[in-house]
Design an enzyme around this catalytic site. Structure first.
Site, PDB file in Angstrom:
ATOM      1  N   LYS A   1       0.839  -1.210   0.000  1.00  0.00           N
ATOM      2  CA  LYS A   1       0.000   0.000   0.000  1.00  0.00           C
ATOM      3  C   LYS A   1       0.872   1.258   0.000  1.00  0.00           C
ATOM      4  O   LYS A   1       0.619   2.197  -0.746  1.00  0.00           O
ATOM      5  CB  LYS A   1      -0.910   0.035   1.247  1.00  0.00           C
TER       6      LYS A   1
ATOM      7  N   ARG B   1      -9.132   0.913   9.413  1.00  0.00           N
ATOM      8  CA  ARG B   1      -8.722  -0.473   9.664  1.00  0.00           C
ATOM      9  C   ARG B   1      -9.795  -1.255  10.394  1.00  0.00           C
ATOM     10  O   ARG B   1      -9.626  -2.453  10.633  1.00  0.00           O
ATOM     11  CB  ARG B   1      -7.449  -0.478  10.514  1.00  0.00           C
TER      12      ARG B   1
ATOM     13  N   ARG C   1      12.068  -6.651   2.981  1.00  0.00           N
ATOM     14  CA  ARG C   1      12.072  -5.201   3.252  1.00  0.00           C
ATOM     15  C   ARG C   1      12.984  -4.888   4.431  1.00  0.00           C
ATOM     16  O   ARG C   1      13.768  -3.942   4.392  1.00  0.00           O
ATOM     17  CB  ARG C   1      10.639  -4.742   3.550  1.00  0.00           C
TER      18      ARG C   1
ATOM     19  N   ARG D   1      11.611  -1.117  11.775  1.00  0.00           N
ATOM     20  CA  ARG D   1      10.424  -0.918  12.614  1.00  0.00           C
ATOM     21  C   ARG D   1      10.348  -1.953  13.729  1.00  0.00           C
ATOM     22  O   ARG D   1      10.714  -3.121  13.526  1.00  0.00           O
ATOM     23  CB  ARG D   1       9.169  -1.032  11.753  1.00  0.00           C
TER      24      ARG D   1
ATOM     25  N   ARG E   1      -0.191  -8.840  13.408  1.00  0.00           N
ATOM     26  CA  ARG E   1      -0.761  -7.822  12.518  1.00  0.00           C
ATOM     27  C   ARG E   1      -1.678  -8.480  11.482  1.00  0.00           C
ATOM     28  O   ARG E   1      -2.719  -7.934  11.118  1.00  0.00           O
ATOM     29  CB  ARG E   1       0.358  -7.028  11.817  1.00  0.00           C
TER      30      ARG E   1
HETATM   31  P1  AMP Z   1       1.229   0.313   9.322  1.00  0.00           P
HETATM   32  O1  AMP Z   1       2.439   1.150   9.161  1.00  0.00           O
HETATM   33  O2  AMP Z   1       0.053   0.827   8.550  1.00  0.00           O
HETATM   34  O3  AMP Z   1       1.473  -1.143   9.089  1.00  0.00           O
HETATM   35  O4  AMP Z   1       0.791   0.452  10.867  1.00  0.00           O
HETATM   36  C1  AMP Z   1       1.657   0.072  11.882  1.00  0.00           C
HETATM   37  C2  AMP Z   1       0.878  -0.059  13.179  1.00  0.00           C
HETATM   38  O5  AMP Z   1       0.287   1.186  13.518  1.00  0.00           O
HETATM   39  C3  AMP Z   1      -0.268  -1.035  13.138  1.00  0.00           C
HETATM   40  O6  AMP Z   1       0.139  -2.376  13.344  1.00  0.00           O
HETATM   41  C4  AMP Z   1      -1.117  -0.524  14.276  1.00  0.00           C
HETATM   42  O7  AMP Z   1      -0.565  -0.853  15.516  1.00  0.00           O
HETATM   43  C5  AMP Z   1      -0.986   0.983  14.124  1.00  0.00           C
HETATM   44  N1  AMP Z   1      -1.999   1.522  13.229  1.00  0.00           N
HETATM   45  C6  AMP Z   1      -1.783   2.119  12.023  1.00  0.00           C
HETATM   46  N2  AMP Z   1      -2.923   2.508  11.485  1.00  0.00           N
HETATM   47  C7  AMP Z   1      -3.893   2.153  12.347  1.00  0.00           C
HETATM   48  C8  AMP Z   1      -5.301   2.264  12.320  1.00  0.00           C
HETATM   49  N3  AMP Z   1      -5.949   2.830  11.294  1.00  0.00           N
HETATM   50  N4  AMP Z   1      -5.988   1.783  13.368  1.00  0.00           N
HETATM   51  C9  AMP Z   1      -5.366   1.216  14.404  1.00  0.00           C
HETATM   52  N5  AMP Z   1      -4.057   1.063  14.485  1.00  0.00           N
HETATM   53  C10 AMP Z   1      -3.305   1.532  13.464  1.00  0.00           C
END
Ligand code: AMP
Length: 298
Positions: free
Chosen positions: A13, A88, A127, A139, A150
């Site tokens: 994404k 989400r 990655r 990360r 996740r």
């Molecule tokens: P991402 O970088 O999008 O994979 O997000 C990393 C982490 O941030 C996720 O595993 C969640 O812990 C938190 N996170 C990001 N976006 C959301 C969201 N829309 N709702 C809840 N938690 C989020």
């Protein structure tokens, strides 16, 4: 243009969102990036999110919805945005609908990247290795254990959004396992169909000034370089015709009244004729000699 990119962690994404930013001049609103920035800055939101994120769990809806509500109100989001990692949950999607309705805005597209979950771990491992090789910080949730959590969160809380948006008729599902460029092309095709807007950032260079461009410019009532060039050519042709007419000859002819470009052709024809004449003479003489010789022998 406003769109949502949906898909499990590692689906690509973020990569696709960055490409769309470059093409359409939109802003990428990644809740993951915003939360990581909050964690790094040690803000109250960051403190709430830190442990949940490290475990691979979702941050509460009210926290992320507040972040997004503030962010889409900022001037740079007025031209449009790509939501990457938000919503989400169905609760977040409903909150987003309300935010957009308040602002009298709508969504142009929701694009889901369909991926083979078994391949995701390999993608994330790749990655991580690449980031480590570049000397970038890895990360906290980019490890096998957090990734599994996740993915569980995605299946249980985010996947229902496919039905949510499917029911609204805004959803398009594409193959997220294809090559990055192919995924991008599929997204661009969807956006073109939904918005009628062609991709602008990597648009083909404008064609050379020519008649076609001039015609288009004329239709648009513009005097572009191409239009000027054609007009100039037309003008000089008209002037030549007038001059020729006053000299009593047709355009394209020389003063002597002969076709200018036929000179070379005429020379070649007369040269060919004289060669043919010579050959005919030689043949005639040879025939006479032969006949004489034959009659002498008799
Ligand atoms: P991402 O970088 O999008 O994979 O997000 C990393 C982490 O941030 C996720 O595993 C969640 O812990 C938190 N996170 C990001 N976006 C959301 C969201 N829309 N709702 C809840 N938690 C989020």
């Amino acid at each position: 243009m406003r769109l949502i990119l949906l898909g499990p962690p590692g689906a690509g994404k973020g990569t696709q969102a960055q490409r769309l930013v470059a093409r359409y001049g939109l802003v990428q609103l990644s809740t993951g990036d915003m939360l990581r920035a909050a964690v790094a800055a040690g803000t109250p939101v960051g403190l709430k999110a830190k442990d949940l994120m490290a475990q691979g769990a979702l941050v509460p809806d009210e926290v992320v919805c507040a972040i997004i509500a503030d962010r889409i109100a900022e001037p740079d989001a007025h031209n449009g945005f790509i939501l990457d990692g938000f919503p989400r949950t169905v609760g977040q999607a409903e909150a987003l609908d309300a935010m957009l309705k308040d602002r009298k805005l709508g969504l142009d597209a929701v694009i889901a990247l369909k991926v083979d979950e078994d391949a995701l771990l390999a993608r994330v491992e790749k990655r991580v290795a690449e980031m480590a090789a570049r000397g970038e910080a890895v990360r906290a949730d980019d490890n096998a254990e957090a990734l599994k959590k996740r993915l569980d969160a995605y299946r249980a809380q985010t996947a229902p959004l496919i039905d949510y948006y499917g029911g609204k008729g805004t959803l398009s599902v594409i193959d997220g396992m294809a090559a990055i460029d192919a995924v991008e092309r599929a997204i661009l095709a969807i956006l073109k169909g939904k918005t009628g807007k062609p991709a602008s950032g990597k648009a083909k260079p404008a064609s050379k000034p020519g008649k076609k461009a001039a015609k288009v410019a004329k239709r648009a009532g513009k005097r572009t370089k191409a239009a000027k060039k054609v007009k100039k050519t037309k003008k000089s042709t008209v002037a030549k015709a007038a001059k020729a007419k006053s000299a009593g000859r047709a355009i394209g002819t020389r003063k002597g009244g002969r076709k200018a470009d036929s000179k070379g052709t005429r020379k070649a024809v007369s040269a060919r004729r004289s060669v043919a004449k010579k050959r005919a003479g030689t043949a005639r003489r040879t025939a006479k000699k032969t006949a004489k010789r034959k009659s002498g022998r008799r």
